[in-house]
Design an enzyme around this catalytic site. Structure first.
Site, PDB file in Angstrom:
ATOM      1  N   GLY A   1      -0.705  10.507  -1.608  1.00  0.00           N
ATOM      2  CA  GLY A   1      -0.735  11.069  -0.593  1.00  0.00           C
ATOM      3  C   GLY A   1      -2.005  11.217   0.236  1.00  0.00           C
TER       4      GLY A   1
ATOM      5  CG  HIS B   1      -0.481   0.920  -7.742  1.00  0.00           C
ATOM      6  ND1 HIS B   1      -1.489   2.229  -7.949  1.00  0.00           N
ATOM      7  CD2 HIS B   1       0.060   1.394  -6.955  1.00  0.00           C
ATOM      8  CE1 HIS B   1      -1.409   2.685  -6.744  1.00  0.00           C
ATOM      9  NE2 HIS B   1      -0.633   2.599  -6.227  1.00  0.00           N
TER      10      HIS B   1
ATOM     11  CG  ASP C   1       8.933   5.747  -2.146  1.00  0.00           C
ATOM     12  OD1 ASP C   1       8.414   4.923  -2.784  1.00  0.00           O
ATOM     13  OD2 ASP C   1       8.754   6.768  -1.666  1.00  0.00           O
TER      14      ASP C   1
ATOM     15  CD  GLU D   1      -4.580   3.806  -0.332  1.00  0.00           C
ATOM     16  OE1 GLU D   1      -3.899   2.696   0.036  1.00  0.00           O
ATOM     17  OE2 GLU D   1      -4.378   4.513  -0.867  1.00  0.00           O
TER      18      GLU D   1
END
Length: 317
Positions: free
Chosen positions: A168, A12, A16, A198
């Site tokens: 997202g 994971h 970026d 999360e």
């Protein structure tokens, strides 16, 4: 404890969020991008120790995304990231990113993916590290875009694209909005992981599993549901834990609340990952050192965690 010889996996790892200051400067030279005052570049790429929220954390992605503007940039970024992994004996990386975030009038989705795939080959040639790509759909994007991404992923399945992901705003855009993306992926034989749990939602994890996810990005929220924890153990649903990041984004309020040992002792298959090496200022080695400090884990425990990661990996044998 010396972890240098331990063969490590990073499943994971966002491209970026893992570009070092050195690589950002290199990309800027390649493209002529204006970085402004480079003296404070480090602070613009890395969250503070007292990061207050996921929103604040995500602000650090703006600069690296602005530097990924052409195909060669993606090749360079992936190559250099694999080199960073090789320095700590990472033998396999799954590098994820959202191609559609970088599409513009002179750069299409397939060109971006092909640039990244070239980076995998170059990284393996230069550093010996193996790698594959996970393509991220974004929750805020139209469903049609993520369905398109699933179809594109199938085209590159044998060339280094290992899987799909959905990332997202978990709270604002439930995974159920993108059911068609995962139905398409299953029809095309593309495995997937999904960011879920999360932001505290147990239902998000349940929905991801119902769609067929065999891995869950983070998944912290399952601690609220004993039956769900048992299900993950029994059905080998792997959790992609990222301890430093989970603390920084406030997926958990404090280290004392982190459910790592709860999951580990119950036999839930968990993997340890970086999430964003630069934003979180971490490596796999640092994550393991944290776990050793927090919980007194042994070298044998670390080997077990890497066995879980090896089993969870999406790569084709």
């Amino acid at each position: 404890m010396d972890f240098s010889r331990l063969k490590k996996y990073d499943l994971h790892c966002h491209l970026d969020g893992s570009l070092s200051k050195r690589v950002i400067l290199k990309l800027a030279r390649m493209t002529g991008a204006d970085l402004g005052n480079v003296e404070d570049l480090e602070s613009r790429l890395r969250v503070r120790e007292d990061c207050r929220s996921l929103k604040e954390y995500l602000e650090k992605f703006d600069l690296p995304l602005s530097c990924l503007t052409d195909q060669k940039c993606f090749t360079t970024a992936v190559t250099e990231l694999m080199g960073d992994g090789a320095k700590e004996n990472v033998v396999y990386m799954e590098i994820r990113f959202a191609p559609f975030l970088s599409v513009h009038e002179s750069l299409n989705c397939k060109e971006i993916i092909e640039g990244a795939l070239d980076g995998l080959k170059e990284g393996h040639r230069k550093y010996g590290t193996e790698g594959t790509l996970i393509l991220c759909g974004m929750r805020h994007m139209p469903v049609e875009k993520n369905v398109e991404l699933a179809k594109i992923a199938a085209e590159y399945r044998n060339d280094g694209v290992a899987a799909l992901d959905l990332a997202g705003d978990e709270a604002g855009f439930p995974v159920t909005l993108h059911k068609e993306m995962f139905e398409t992926a299953k029809k095309l034989g593309i495995p997937f992981t999904i960011h879920a749990g999360e932001c505290g939602s147990v239902q998000s994890v349940k929905d991801a599993i119902a769609f067929g996810a065999k891995r869950i990005g983070h998944g912290i929220a399952i601690r609220k549901d004993q039956k769900l924890m048992e299900y993950c153990r029994e059905h080998r649903i792997f959790l992609e834990l990222c301890p430093t990041s989970n603390l920084q984004t406030k997926a958990i309020p404090s280290r004392e609340d982190y459910p790592f040992m709860e999951f580990y002792r119950q036999g839930i298959p968990i993997t340890v990952n970086t999430d964003n090496r630069t934003v979180s200022h971490t490596t796999i080695t640092k994550e393991l050192q944290l776990l050793e400090t927090w919980y007194g884990l042994t070298y044998e425990d670390m080997e077990q965690l890497m066995k879980y990661a090896e089993e969870a990996a999406f790569r084709k044998e």
